[in-house]
Design a protein around this motif. Sequence first.
Motif, PDB file in Angstrom:
ATOM      1  N   ALA A 117       0.886  -1.159   0.000  1.00 47.32           N
ATOM      2  CA  ALA A 117       0.000   0.000   0.000  1.00 47.32           C
ATOM      3  C   ALA A 117       0.923   1.208   0.000  1.00 47.32           C
ATOM      4  O   ALA A 117       1.522   1.548   1.028  1.00 47.32           O
ATOM      5  N   VAL A 118       1.093   1.822  -1.155  1.00 46.96           N
ATOM      6  CA  VAL A 118       2.033   2.933  -1.286  1.00 46.96           C
ATOM      7  C   VAL A 118       1.512   3.906  -2.345  1.00 46.96           C
ATOM      8  O   VAL A 118       1.151   3.501  -3.443  1.00 46.96           O
ATOM      9  N   THR A 119       1.439   5.175  -1.982  1.00 51.40           N
ATOM     10  CA  THR A 119       0.930   6.184  -2.899  1.00 51.40           C
ATOM     11  C   THR A 119       2.041   6.712  -3.800  1.00 51.40           C
ATOM     12  O   THR A 119       3.227   6.531  -3.518  1.00 51.40           O
ATOM     13  N   GLN A 120       1.639   7.396  -4.868  1.00 48.94           N
ATOM     14  CA  GLN A 120       2.625   8.024  -5.740  1.00 48.94           C
ATOM     15  C   GLN A 120       3.393   9.112  -4.989  1.00 48.94           C
ATOM     16  O   GLN A 120       4.577   9.319  -5.246  1.00 48.94           O
ATOM     17  N   GLU A 121       2.732   9.774  -4.066  1.00 45.40           N
ATOM     18  CA  GLU A 121       3.401  10.805  -3.262  1.00 45.40           C
ATOM     19  C   GLU A 121       4.536  10.188  -2.444  1.00 45.40           C
ATOM     20  O   GLU A 121       5.641  10.736  -2.372  1.00 45.40           O
ATOM     21  N   VAL A 122       4.287   9.046  -1.841  1.00 50.72           N
ATOM     22  CA  VAL A 122       5.323   8.363  -1.058  1.00 50.72           C
ATOM     23  C   VAL A 122       6.443   7.877  -1.979  1.00 50.72           C
ATOM     24  O   VAL A 122       7.627   8.031  -1.653  1.00 50.72           O
ATOM     25  N   LEU A 123       6.098   7.314  -3.129  1.00 42.79           N
ATOM     26  CA  LEU A 123       7.134   6.887  -4.076  1.00 42.79           C
ATOM     27  C   LEU A 123       7.979   8.080  -4.523  1.00 42.79           C
ATOM     28  O   LEU A 123       9.198   7.961  -4.673  1.00 42.79           O
ATOM     29  N   ALA A 124       7.345   9.226  -4.704  1.00 37.57           N
ATOM     30  CA  ALA A 124       8.087  10.431  -5.085  1.00 37.57           C
ATOM     31  C   ALA A 124       9.070  10.823  -3.985  1.00 37.57           C
ATOM     32  O   ALA A 124      10.221  11.190  -4.269  1.00 37.57           O
ATOM     33  N   GLU A 125       8.636  10.750  -2.721  1.00 39.21           N
ATOM     34  CA  GLU A 125       9.538  11.039  -1.606  1.00 39.21           C
ATOM     35  C   GLU A 125      10.685  10.042  -1.556  1.00 39.21           C
ATOM     36  O   GLU A 125      11.829  10.409  -1.276  1.00 39.21           O
ATOM     37  N   MET A 126      10.380   8.771  -1.825  1.00 38.06           N
ATOM     38  CA  MET A 126      11.412   7.738  -1.802  1.00 38.06           C
ATOM     39  C   MET A 126      12.507   8.025  -2.823  1.00 38.06           C
ATOM     40  O   MET A 126      13.680   7.758  -2.574  1.00 38.06           O
ATOM     41  N   LEU A 127      12.094   8.540  -3.968  1.00 36.43           N
ATOM     42  CA  LEU A 127      13.045   8.732  -5.065  1.00 36.43           C
ATOM     43  C   LEU A 127      13.562  10.164  -5.180  1.00 36.43           C
ATOM     44  O   LEU A 127      14.475  10.427  -5.958  1.00 36.43           O
ATOM     45  N   GLY A 128      12.941  11.079  -4.453  1.00 35.38           N
ATOM     46  CA  GLY A 128      13.342  12.473  -4.560  1.00 35.38           C
ATOM     47  C   GLY A 128      12.965  13.090  -5.894  1.00 35.38           C
ATOM     48  O   GLY A 128      13.716  13.902  -6.445  1.00 35.38           O
ATOM     49  N   ILE A 129      11.816  12.680  -6.431  1.00 32.55           N
ATOM     50  CA  ILE A 129      11.339  13.210  -7.710  1.00 32.55           C
ATOM     51  C   ILE A 129       9.892  13.677  -7.545  1.00 32.55           C
ATOM     52  O   ILE A 129       9.268  13.451  -6.518  1.00 32.55           O
ATOM     53  N   ARG A 130       9.364  14.298  -8.566  1.00 34.94           N
ATOM     54  CA  ARG A 130       7.984  14.787  -8.523  1.00 34.94           C
ATOM     55  C   ARG A 130       6.998  13.642  -8.736  1.00 34.94           C
ATOM     56  O   ARG A 130       7.306  12.656  -9.392  1.00 34.94           O
ATOM     57  N   ARG A 131       5.806  13.826  -8.185  1.00 30.32           N
ATOM     58  CA  ARG A 131       4.772  12.799  -8.270  1.00 30.32           C
ATOM     59  C   ARG A 131       4.393  12.485  -9.718  1.00 30.32           C
ATOM     60  O   ARG A 131       4.164  11.330 -10.074  1.00 30.32           O
ATOM     61  N   ASN A 132       4.360  13.482 -10.593  1.00 26.07           N
ATOM     62  CA  ASN A 132       4.001  13.218 -11.987  1.00 26.07           C
ATOM     63  C   ASN A 132       5.053  12.356 -12.684  1.00 26.07           C
ATOM     64  O   ASN A 132       4.725  11.574 -13.583  1.00 26.07           O
ATOM     65  N   ALA A 133       6.317  12.459 -12.264  1.00 25.01           N
ATOM     66  CA  ALA A 133       7.365  11.587 -12.822  1.00 25.01           C
ATOM     67  C   ALA A 133       7.137  10.146 -12.376  1.00 25.01           C
ATOM     68  O   ALA A 133       7.319   9.207 -13.150  1.00 25.01           O
ATOM     69  N   VAL A 134       6.720   9.965 -11.113  1.00 23.93           N
ATOM     70  CA  VAL A 134       6.408   8.622 -10.615  1.00 23.93           C
ATOM     71  C   VAL A 134       5.257   8.040 -11.424  1.00 23.93           C
ATOM     72  O   VAL A 134       5.290   6.880 -11.832  1.00 23.93           O
ATOM     73  N   SER A 135       4.233   8.836 -11.672  1.00 26.51           N
ATOM     74  CA  SER A 135       3.072   8.386 -12.440  1.00 26.51           C
ATOM     75  C   SER A 135       3.496   7.909 -13.827  1.00 26.51           C
ATOM     76  O   SER A 135       3.085   6.837 -14.280  1.00 26.51           O
TER      77      SER A 135
END
Length: 183
Positions: A117-135
């Motif tokens: 259970a992980v949101t795009q916002e959390v993945l963005a924080e994990m990678l240090g990138i913007r949420r739209n890049a994660v998407s």
Amino acid sequence: HRGVIASVVTLSDGHVVEARITGRDGALGAAVGEGERTSFTSAVARLEGESSTIDYPSLQTAIDRSAALRALLARHEAFHQAMADQSVACNAIHPAEARLARRLMRLRNISGHTKFAVTQEVLAEMLGIRRNAVSFVANAMKKENVIRYSRGLLEIVDVDTLHRLSCECYDTVTAYRDYLDGD
């Protein structure tokens, strides 16, 4: 025991960036040294689970009494320092897709699960990138049937391909961990 805890750095503008993650393979805040210290980072639960805590004086007593525990914690810190060092290079050089693949492989290893259970916002924080890049990156992996991802639920469906998509950093730090463990 289960779950994942992240150490995060919060910048003055409110951006949050993950510095390290710890799961069933380690301990958070167990640096070997003299005296209790305040952490530079904040701890955030990334994946739900169970953990144990120990107060610093009890930990220090156990460290003082056990050479094996001191050695284990020293190896743990060496591994996390290597991961931090490798992440600096990775974040500077490798594309977001390779970095996301690396992080998902690590999450799989330390949680023992392939569903998160992980949101795009959390993945963005994990990678240090913007949420739209994660998407963008997650959708590409989804189209390749490497992951399933919908409404904050992510499942790794093809570990071998995910490993191939991962940058060299995943294998580098895994090999170093195996070296430290004597494998």
